[in-house]
Enzyme design. Structure first.
Site, PDB file in Angstrom:
ATOM      1  N   ASP A  54      29.689  -9.945 -12.033  1.00 18.84           N
ATOM      2  CA  ASP A  54      29.943  -9.369 -13.350  1.00 18.84           C
ATOM      3  C   ASP A  54      29.835  -7.851 -13.345  1.00 18.84           C
ATOM      4  O   ASP A  54      30.337  -7.182 -14.225  1.00 18.84           O
ATOM      5  CB  ASP A  54      28.982  -9.964 -14.384  1.00 18.84           C
ATOM      6  CG  ASP A  54      27.522  -9.736 -14.007  1.00 18.84           C
ATOM      7  OD1 ASP A  54      27.269  -9.398 -12.844  1.00 18.84           O
ATOM      8  OD2 ASP A  54      26.656  -9.908 -14.879  1.00 18.84           O
ATOM      9  N   LYS A  55      29.146  -7.284 -12.366  1.00 17.33           N
ATOM     10  CA  LYS A  55      29.020  -5.826 -12.297  1.00 17.33           C
ATOM     11  C   LYS A  55      28.620  -5.438 -10.874  1.00 17.33           C
ATOM     12  O   LYS A  55      28.260  -6.281 -10.056  1.00 17.33           O
ATOM     13  CB  LYS A  55      27.980  -5.330 -13.298  1.00 17.33           C
ATOM     14  CG  LYS A  55      26.585  -5.901 -13.077  1.00 17.33           C
ATOM     15  CD  LYS A  55      25.631  -5.334 -14.091  1.00 17.33           C
ATOM     16  CE  LYS A  55      24.205  -5.830 -13.822  1.00 17.33           C
ATOM     17  NZ  LYS A  55      23.246  -5.277 -14.746  1.00 17.33           N
ATOM     18  N   THR A  56      28.659  -4.139 -10.589  1.00 17.73           N
ATOM     19  CA  THR A  56      28.400  -3.674  -9.229  1.00 17.73           C
ATOM     20  C   THR A  56      26.964  -3.896  -8.814  1.00 17.73           C
ATOM     21  O   THR A  56      26.684  -4.089  -7.632  1.00 17.73           O
ATOM     22  CB  THR A  56      28.730  -2.174  -9.111  1.00 17.73           C
ATOM     23  OG1 THR A  56      27.963  -1.455 -10.083  1.00 17.73           O
ATOM     24  CG2 THR A  56      30.193  -1.931  -9.348  1.00 17.73           C
TER      25      THR A  56
END
Length: 504
Positions: free
Chosen positions: A373-375
């Site tokens: 969902d994100k880095t």
């Protein structure tokens, strides 16, 4: 007698705690009018009664096992008998027993993990400020509990007071929602201002009540009202969900939901039998082999001649060709999964790894896509400096010394200004800007400053005075008047740029 049965059913099978809003009287669990669930975590898949029937159902839902069960039972019919009953049932019994032992072993491990969580000791606040220690499984709704740093929250709790004067604390919610950043929680102002929180229990003249919504799945929302001398609305910022961990300080709260009513349990799906891709493929191959052996048996019957009791010869041929379906493959696969799971847990490169299910460890080698969902999920929130581009100039790791020299030039000239009072901050800032007339120096300085200030920083000191003195005496820590950080207590904090010469 009927009234007795009705009272027993109403007491032990009452589900009103799941559907009705609840009124919790702080510190008085004896006044609860509804029988709330025990604060017990149970992730076991089976019980003593359901273990054998559920395991047998799961085993014979696999085509391979069901096929050999039918083959073995056919030997009870004299006209179909071609071999001893033992030769067909013994391999099947061995396969089923190995699978059941594996399931039982994993469920026992779940039970041990549950017992460890349920046996954790917590401190409860009682009348007149007395403290009492209880197991997590003994905590009840309306108990006032004291939680310390790095301690797991055992139930859904309303935050009443923190050691921080501002009434705030931070919690870690990675076990609940997967987020690694800390979440801010705020105590109710009415209770935060109390010098002795035990007055909420001792004051018999006025009841302290919490009106809350029924248990629900949403961890991002909470609605309630705190009633004492006046009514104060409550929100999710006042709640500590079960499974979270206290990250800072010591807090005091009141238990609102326990056991199966907590957000964590409501969002946890029941354990189920997992069927991997390899198992599905073997199941499909077994069906194809069965069709092949049935076709071959039919051909043999046709060659012999379709007359009389031809179906008897068909079944006998099918029994003789049943060895085309490799039952031993199930044994090898199950034992291989156990060994593979053991290797994962013993691997020194991934210490602390726990295999919670040995039915699908081979799936780790068949991952085709990894969605994040994100880095931060992939980088573990660890960022390593690679390149800084300011205007038309690009700085890399090779010429990071130039960045250090530019910063050193600016902050050396502003060393005198750094020790001035807060009132001279504007003057010092304008002085630095006048010093950094060079465009490159100014741009690099502002870029590094922006990188340093774009994070939420929460300094946490165990021994405030000792650690602060040590921090102030550290000679290699750069101090500057341009960086201002706020703690939860609203105190002044010095700076916190990296040590000059070690920027990376």
């Amino acid at each position: 007698m009927s009234k007795l049965y009705s009272s027993i059913i109403a007491k032990y099978f009452d589900e009103s705690h799941k559907t009705q809003p609840r009124n919790v009287i702080i510190g008085r669990p004896d006044l609860n009018t509804i029988r709330y669930p025990k604060n017990v975590i149970r992730n076991q898949k089976y019980s003593i009664i359901t273990f054998i029937p559920l395991c047998l159902y799961e085993q014979f839902s696999v085509f391979l096992n069901l096929y050999f069960l039918i083959i073995g039972l056919s030997q009870f019919i004299p006209m179909f008998r071609v071999n001893y009953f033992f030769t067909y049932m013994a391999p099947l019994a061995f396969v089923v027993c190995v699978s059941m032992l594996r399931e039982g072993y994993e469920d026992i491990k779940r039970a041990y993990r549950d017992r460890e969580i349920n046996s954790q000791i917590y401190t409860l606040l009682t009348e007149n400020g007395h403290r009492e220690e209880k197991l997590s499984s003994e905590i009840k709704v309306s108990d006032i509990i004291i939680l310390r740093k790095n301690q797991r929250v055992p139930a859904d709790i309303l935050l009443l007071q923190t050691l921080d004067k501002s009434g705030t604390c931070f919690i870690r919610t990675d076990q609940l929602d997967g987020e690694t950043d800390w979440k801010l929680r705020i105590a109710t102002p009415m209770t935060q201002s109390l010098e002795d929180i035990s007055i909420l229990i001792s004051d018999k003249s006025q009841t302290v009540k919490i009106h809350s919504e029924p248990p629900c799945l949403n961890i991002q929302e909470f609605n309630g009202v705190f009633s004492w001398k006046s009514e104060v609305p409550l929100s999710v910022e006042n709640m500590l969900w079960s499974g979270t961990v206290i990250a800072t300080g010591e807090v005091i709260g009141c238990v609102i939901y326990t056991g199966t009513d907590t957000r964590m349990v409501l969002n946890t799906s029941k354990p189920r039998h997992k069927f991997g891709l390899v198992d599905k493929e073997i199941n499909t191959f077994a069906k194809l082999l069965f069709l092949g052996s049935a076709t071959l048996a039919l051909v043999l019957v046709i060659l012999k001649g379709v007359d009389g009791l031809w179906y008897r010869y068909f079944v006998r041929f099918l029994l003789l060709l049943s060895y085309m379906v490799p039952l031993s493959l199930r044994v090898n696969l199950d034992l291989g999964k156990l060994v593979y799971s053991w290797f994962i847990q013993q691997d020194k490169d991934i210490p602390g790894s726990v295999v919670r299910s040995s039915t699908i460890p081979e799936e780790l080698g068949r991952i085709g896509y990894l969605l994040a969902d994100k880095t931060g999920t992939l980088t573990q929130n660890v960022m390593v400096f690679k390149r800084l581009k300011v205007g038309a100039v690009s700085y890399t790791i090779e010429n990071k010394t130039k960045i250090s020299n530019l910063l050193e030039e600016v902050y050396k000239k502003s060393e005198i200004v750094a020790n001035e009072s807060q009132e001279s901050l504007v003057t010092s800032t304008s002085t630095k800007r006048s010093i950094g007339k060079n465009t490159e120096t100014r741009d690099v300085t502002e870029a590094i400053k922006a990188l340093a200030l774009c994070h939420n920083v929460t300094p946490v000191l165990n021994n405030s005075a000792e650690n602060m003195d040590e921090f102030l005496s550290t000679s290699d820590t750069p101090r500057t008047s341009v960086t201002s950080l706020n703690t939860t207590a609203g105190s002044d904090v010095l700076d916190l740029l990296p040590v000059i010469g070690e920027l990376n």
